[in-house]
Enzyme design. Sequence first.
Site, PDB file in Angstrom:
ATOM      1  N   CYS A  84     -13.627  61.647  65.676  1.00 23.87           N
ATOM      2  CA  CYS A  84     -13.507  62.670  65.268  1.00 23.87           C
ATOM      3  C   CYS A  84     -14.405  63.750  65.486  1.00 23.87           C
ATOM      4  CB  CYS A  84     -13.242  62.745  63.447  1.00 23.87           C
ATOM      5  SG  CYS A  84     -11.706  61.485  62.565  1.00 23.87           S
ATOM      6  N   LYS A  99     -17.319  55.459  52.007  1.00 27.27           N
ATOM      7  CA  LYS A  99     -18.670  55.240  53.059  1.00 27.27           C
ATOM      8  C   LYS A  99     -20.165  55.131  52.682  1.00 27.27           C
ATOM      9  CE  LYS A  99     -17.407  58.736  57.395  1.00 27.27           C
ATOM     10  NZ  LYS A  99     -16.893  57.815  57.340  1.00 27.27           N
ATOM     11  N   HIS A 134     -19.757  65.916  63.728  1.00 28.78           N
ATOM     12  CA  HIS A 134     -18.028  64.789  63.205  1.00 28.78           C
ATOM     13  C   HIS A 134     -16.880  66.740  63.163  1.00 28.78           C
ATOM     14  CE1 HIS A 134     -15.312  63.471  60.367  1.00 28.78           C
ATOM     15  NE2 HIS A 134     -15.273  61.758  61.047  1.00 28.78           N
ATOM     16  N   GLN A 186     -22.903  59.483  57.516  1.00 27.24           N
ATOM     17  CA  GLN A 186     -22.591  58.102  57.148  1.00 27.24           C
ATOM     18  C   GLN A 186     -24.532  57.759  57.210  1.00 27.24           C
ATOM     19  OE1 GLN A 186     -20.772  56.518  59.244  1.00 27.24           O
ATOM     20  NE2 GLN A 186     -19.995  57.971  60.031  1.00 27.24           N
ATOM     21  N   ASP A 228     -25.336  66.905  56.208  1.00 29.79           N
ATOM     22  CA  ASP A 228     -23.805  66.179  56.506  1.00 29.79           C
ATOM     23  C   ASP A 228     -24.432  64.707  56.303  1.00 29.79           C
ATOM     24  OD1 ASP A 228     -22.747  64.871  57.359  1.00 29.79           O
ATOM     25  OD2 ASP A 228     -21.187  66.106  58.618  1.00 29.79           O
TER      26      ASP A 228
HETATM   27  N1  ALA Z   1     -15.520  59.508  59.773  1.00 30.21           N
HETATM   28  C1  ALA Z   1     -15.171  58.555  60.306  1.00 30.21           C
HETATM   29  C2  ALA Z   1     -15.534  57.764  61.292  1.00 30.21           C
HETATM   30  O1  ALA Z   1     -16.219  58.265  61.521  1.00 30.21           O
HETATM   31  C3  ALA Z   1     -13.569  58.689  58.941  1.00 30.21           C
HETATM   32  O2  ALA Z   1     -14.803  56.739  61.556  1.00 30.21           O
END
Ligand code: ALA
Length: 465
Positions: free
Chosen positions: A383, A241, A141, A218, A215
Site C-alpha cells: 500500500c 497494529k 502509505h 507503524q 501517521d
Molecule cells: N498498512 C499495512 C501494511 O503495511 C496493512 O501491511
Amino acid sequence: VTVPSHGAASQRHAGDAAAGGRDRPSVPLAVVAEGLEVELVTGEVVRYANLDNAASTSPLSAVADAVDEFLPWYSSVHRGDGLASQVSTEAYAAARAVVASFVSARETDTIVFTRNTTDSFNLLARALPPGARVITFAAEHHANLLPWRSGAVHHLPIPATPDAALEMLEQALGDGFQGPRLVSVTGASNATGELWPIEALAAVAHRHGARLALDAAQLVAHRPVDMRALDVDYLAFSGHKLYAPYGAGVLIGRGDWLDTADPYLAGGGAVRSVSLDDVEWVDGHARHEAGSPNVLGAVAVAAACRAIAKVGWPAIVDHERRLTAHLHRGLASLDGVQTYSMWDGEHDRIGVAAFNLAGCNQRKLGAILSAEFGIAVRHGAFCAHPLMDQLAAGPETRGGAVRASVGVATETEHIDRLLNALVEIRERGPCWTYAALDGRVAPDPDPRTLPRLQALDRCLSGAER
Ligand code: ALA
C-alpha cells in the site's frame, strides 16, 4: 512432487549461533498467538514464525483478557439505564483517557475513536478548513496519500536523506500561501521501517504557520510517541497494529477544525437536538462518533497501551533493535538478496525489511516461505505504490518486494529461519510445485489442511456465495 528436507542446505546462515539461535522473546508481553503451530506442505508441523507484524498483530494476552472480562458487561454506551450500560459507558470514557495519556496528548486535544488509521485520515481530510492545502511525501502509505485528494494536495518527492525532507518542506512552505496548511507524514515507513524526523518536520511546519499530522500506524507499537514533545498537531494510529485487533483506531488532535467540520458520520449520538428540518451537532469527539461506538475496540486499544506502558519502552525497543539489526545484517550478508531503503547509511528504523531474492518473484517467495518453512511475510507494494515503484523499479521486481517485520513476540529463531530459508531457496529452489491461483501463487497441490476451529465452523460452515 519432491519432498523438501530442510536440514540439508549446504550453507546455513552464519548468524544462528552468534544470535543465540532459538530463544524466547525478551519482552514480557505474551500474545495470544504464542505457540501457534502450522502445517507445511510436507505434513511436518512447525511453530509459526510471524514476520508480518507491520500488517497486523496478534492481540496481547492482556488485551484478550481485558476484552473477555468485559464482554458480559458489554452494553450500549451513553444510551441505556441498565448497570451494564453504565459499565460500558465508563469503560469507553476511561479508554479515551488511557489512550490520551499513552501518547501524551494535550488537555485540549480531541480524541476520536475511529476504525483504523485510514479512517482517521479520511475523517481529518473531511475536517480541513475550506481552501486548506495538504503537503505530504510520495513515500507515504496510501492511507496518508489518498484521503487528501478530495482537496488541494502537494506531493513532495521521496527525499534522499532525512535532512533533505526538512529542506524540501521548508521550500514548499515558503511559497507565500496564507491559508490553512497541513503537513501529513509518517513516523516510520511501513515498507522500509526508516524513522522520519518528525520533531524537526513539525518545527518547520509550525515556523510557517502550518500544522502537522503524524501517521503513527507503524510507529506507535515500536517507539514511544509523545505528542507534546514532538509537537505534532494530529496523530493517527490503528489498534490492529498495536496488539489490539478489535476494530478500533484513533485520531487525536486540535479540536477547532474538528468542531467546525460537518460530522464524519451523521446520526444518533452526534447531536444536541434534531427536528425534521434542523439539527444541532455537538462538539468534541461525539461529533464524529455517531452510532453505537466500538467500545470493545476502544477497551482493547487502552488495554494494549496500559500493557505496553507497564512493561516500559526500554525493554521493547532493546528487543526490537536487536532483532532488527540481526535481520538487516543477515539479509545484507546473503548473495542474491537485495534490500530496500530510502536513505543511505545507518538510520534508526523499526523492525521492517523489504527485500527481493534474485530469480524468485516476490509472490512465489512469500508462498514458499509459508508453505515450506512456516514463515509469514507480506509481499507486494505494501500500500505504498509510489515508494515501491521507485525503490524496487526494474523488470524483475516491478515495484514489489517481500517484507519481514518484527514485534514483541518475534524470536531470533524466526529471523534465523527466514535467513536460512533464503539460502536454501537460492541454492536449490523450491522443493514443491507452485501455480498461479486467483491472483496469488499457491502450492500445487496443496495438501495442508486448515485448522478445525469448532466454534467458527459452527457459524461459518456451509456458507456459499
Ligand atoms: N498498512 C499495512 C501494511 O503495511 C496493512 O501491511
